[in-house]
Design an enzyme around this catalytic site. Structure first.
Site, PDB file in Angstrom:
ATOM      1  N   LYS A 132       0.866  -1.175   0.000  1.00 12.77           N
ATOM      2  CA  LYS A 132       0.000   0.000   0.000  1.00 12.77           C
ATOM      3  C   LYS A 132       0.902   1.224   0.000  1.00 12.77           C
ATOM      4  CE  LYS A 132      -3.050   2.584   2.940  1.00 12.77           C
ATOM      5  NZ  LYS A 132      -3.427   2.723   4.352  1.00 12.77           N
ATOM      6  N   ASN A 170      -9.151   1.218  10.882  1.00  8.71           N
ATOM      7  CA  ASN A 170      -8.196   1.009  11.956  1.00  8.71           C
ATOM      8  C   ASN A 170      -8.636   1.756  13.215  1.00  8.71           C
ATOM      9  OD1 ASN A 170      -5.961   0.609  13.589  1.00  8.71           O
ATOM     10  ND2 ASN A 170      -4.491   1.593  12.253  1.00  8.71           N
ATOM     11  N   THR A 171      -8.614   3.097  13.120  1.00  8.19           N
ATOM     12  CA  THR A 171      -8.928   3.905  14.303  1.00  8.19           C
ATOM     13  C   THR A 171     -10.297   3.571  14.887  1.00  8.19           C
ATOM     14  OG1 THR A 171      -7.659   5.644  13.245  1.00  8.19           O
ATOM     15  CG2 THR A 171      -8.955   6.267  15.175  1.00  8.19           C
ATOM     16  N   GLY A 220     -10.753   7.379   7.585  1.00  3.12           N
ATOM     17  CA  GLY A 220     -11.878   8.248   7.900  1.00  3.12           C
ATOM     18  C   GLY A 220     -13.129   7.519   8.344  1.00  3.12           C
TER      19      GLY A 220
END
Lengths: 379, 254
Positions: free
Chosen positions: B94, B203-204, B182
């Site tokens: 990536k 992820n977050t 996001g």
């Protein structure tokens, strides 16, 4: 705009084209901590990207009364940007020779401590010992002495360090662009320079000799470092020398302006302080843990991606708690003396947290945090 | 069978897990409960032979998607990707080229260059990007196996702020469009899948949940629901009612 006197520059000090110092001093001149209200603090906390005025509000007495609300936002920013990751590193003191006459410092020219500079061989031995603890991130430090710890000497130590570690920071006296470029070539990745106080008058009274006397040359160090190719720059005001809120404000604005001018720069803050102690000298305005936390959280919310480092000047419990709330990197297994001996009289300051790397790691894990040994790739 | 195709490699799961923001010993559990087949990791976090090496915590059988976090231009991205390959992370990469340390927004121009260079090196290249059609076309032409537009600034949990632009990519770009960054909640992941994105990365949103594995499982369900809705063909949603008398009823020689 303020005009800055650069006539104090001594031979060899490079001037760069920058007006960031003027801008920071202008902002600082307009800073009035008393002028902010609870409402201003709430507005700041509700803004996505904070203005300089919002940042000022977070440093004000009004925000001191709302520390819990500020902490909620700070914690949220830290979690979203860094998750539960906490970087571990250790400082390695190479030399305590110093021409600086900084009235508050244990390394100061007149302090009468035993002076040593590690030979490159001894430095390497020390590095090997540090590397065996698993750390991959180090900060190399010297005092302010070009004669006893020259750029070539620092370069040799950096070269050795980059063999043993993934990331090498330097905290040495301010240098010119080409010198930073040379150290970058040797393997240094980041540069830390504390301005100590951003009040030029107080600065002049506290820094009596050596090149450190020259406020503006020191101020431009981060910019010269970036122009020399460094990836990261760290900022710090030694809180307690001047008006802590104002110094923290100036330090934040300094970093903010560098970030705008050099968007790729990796910015971080340290939050050193002079703590209250018996018979504090008159130049000290002691800074409490509460105040320190307020400053660190204001940095976090104002510049959410910036790293924040807490040193072993602080107690284990403060360090463990401030991690996750706003700090992202802590030192472990620290010795602040050059020869690493335990006689303890030639250190730069007193350590409050003497835990080993393994102990700090365990404490982090117990709090649900993730100790990170490596977060850097040399490109 | 409906499979995600990345440069010829096929995956059943369309939920790509980010890593680095939660404790490593939780990785296996999160991967299992999220039904994850692809996990990203920052090469900068790899610590081969050292402490807390993320590579030691990702179960076998999971496809690693190393990212080039830390790269500020195409050449640096190539160096990081080559390092990932050396570390045994495989040949999918990536690309993240970021020259903005404040918002961590990707630099499309350098990313296009990186895609070109890495495709030549034989990588399956998945570029993280701002959802811009021209840039996406360039990346596709340069050999990208997918494009990974951001829904909102990384870590913001704001969801599909760029939805309309991502939809344009879905309509105009032939390689898979994967929303990266996001996404703050499962419903947003579902929405991205409904409009035709091929996969979602998060992820977050997962790392900041109180129950991390449970949130991973919620994302799995949301991504699957969105995919099914897309395949089923959403009914057309109208902003205004149907006209009761036909507007073209006057035509005489029908």
């Amino acid at each position: 705009m303020s005009s800055v006197d650069r006539s104090e520059y001594t031979e060899g000090m490079e001037r760069i084209d920058s007006n960031i110092l003027e801008k920071v001093l202008d902002e600082a001149a307009g800073f009035d901590a008393q002028s902010y209200t609870e409402r201003d603090v709430r507005t700041a906390l509700s803004n996505d990207a904070l203005s300089i005025g919002d940042f000022a509000a977070l440093l004000s007495p009004a925000a001191d009364g709302m520390l819990e609300e500020v902490a909620v936002r700070a914690k949220d920013e830290t979690r979203r940007r860094f998750g539960n990751a906490v970087g571990l590193f250790t400082p390695i003191y190479l030399s305590n020779h110093c021409d600086g006459g900084c009235v508050y410092c244990g390394f100061s020219r007149d302090s009468g401590i035993k002076r040593t500079a590690l030979s490159p061989e001894d430095a390497e031995r020390k590095m090997r010992a540090v590397a065996s603890t698993g750390l991959t991130d180090v900060l190399l430090l010297t005092g302010e002495s070009r004669s006893m710890s020259g750029v070539r000497y620092i370069g040799e130590c950096v070269r050795a360090a980059s063999e043993h570690f993934r990331s090498v920071g330097i905290e040495v006296y301010p240098l010119n662009v080409s010198e930073y470029a040379y150290l970058r070539e040797c393997g240094a990745d980041s540069v830390t320079v504390f301005q100590e106080t951003y009040d030029p008058e107080a600065y002049a009274e506290l820094h009596l000799s050596g090149q450190k006397k020259v406020f503006s040359y020191r101020f431009d160090a981060q910019e010269r470092a970036l122009q020399g190719g460094m990836r990261g720059v760290a900022f710090g005001a030694l809180l307690g020398l001047g008006d802590a809120a104002k110094d923290a404000f100036s330090c934040g604005v300094h970093a903010h302006m560098i970030q705008r001018k050099y968007p790729h720069a990796e910015i971080s803050f340290s939050v050193p302080r002079l703590r209250p102690f018996v018979n504090s000298p008159s130049y000290v305005n002691p800074v409490s843990e509460r105040r320190l936390l307020q400053v660190a959280m204001a940095y976090r919310i104002f510049m959410p991606s910036a790293g924040i480092t807490v040193s072993t000047r602080e107690s284990p419990s403060f360090r463990d708690n401030v991690i996750g709330l706003c700090a992202t990197r802590i030192s472990a297994g620290v010795s602040v003396s050059v020869d690493g001996g335990d006689d303890g009289n030639d250190g730069q300051f007193d350590i409050s947290d003497e835990r080993s790397v393994a102990e700090v790691r365990r404490a982090l894990e117990e709090r649900g945090m993730q100790p990170v040994f490596n977060d850097y790739v040399r490109t | 069978m409906d499979m995600l195709d990345l440069g010829g490699r096929k995956f059943r799961s369309r939920f790509i897990l980010g890593s680095g923001k939660f404790s490593l010993d939780m990785t296996r559990k999160v991967i299992e409960s999220g039904g994850v087949e692809i996990a990203t990791l920052a090469v900068r976090r790899a610590n081969s032979g050292g402490e807390e090496n993320i590579l030691d915590h990702i179960p076998k059988g999971i496809t690693l998607l190393p990212n080039t976090s830390g790269a500020r231009n195409a050449e640096e991205a190539v160096r990081v990707a080559l390092l990932a390959r050396e570390l045994g992370c495989g040949d999918m990469v990536k690309v993240e080229v970021v020259r903005d340390s404040k918002y961590l927004l990707p630099d499309n121009f350098e990313t296009v260059r990186a895609v070109r260079l890495l495709s030549k090196e034989g990588f399956i290249v998945l570029p993280y990007m701002m959802p811009d059609l021209s840039a996406a076309r360039e990346m596709e032409a340069a050999g990208a196996a997918a494009v990974m537009p951001l829904g909102a600034p990384i870590g913001s949990n704001k969801g599909l702020l760029t939805k309309d632009f991502i939809k344009i990519l879905v309509d105009e770009i032939d390689v898979p469009v994967i929303v990266d960054a996001g996404i703050g909640r499962p419903s947003q992941a579902c929405e991205a899948m409904e409009i035709g994105c091929a996969a979602v990365m998060a992820n977050t949103a997962i790392a900041t949940a109180s129950d991390v594995p449970l949130m991973a499982s919620a994302f799995k369900a949301a991504v699957e629901a969105g995919r099914q809705a897309y395949l089923a063909g959403l009914g057309r949603v109208r902003d205004c009612g149907e006209a009761s008398s036909p507007l073209t009823g006057f035509l005489e020689d029908r």
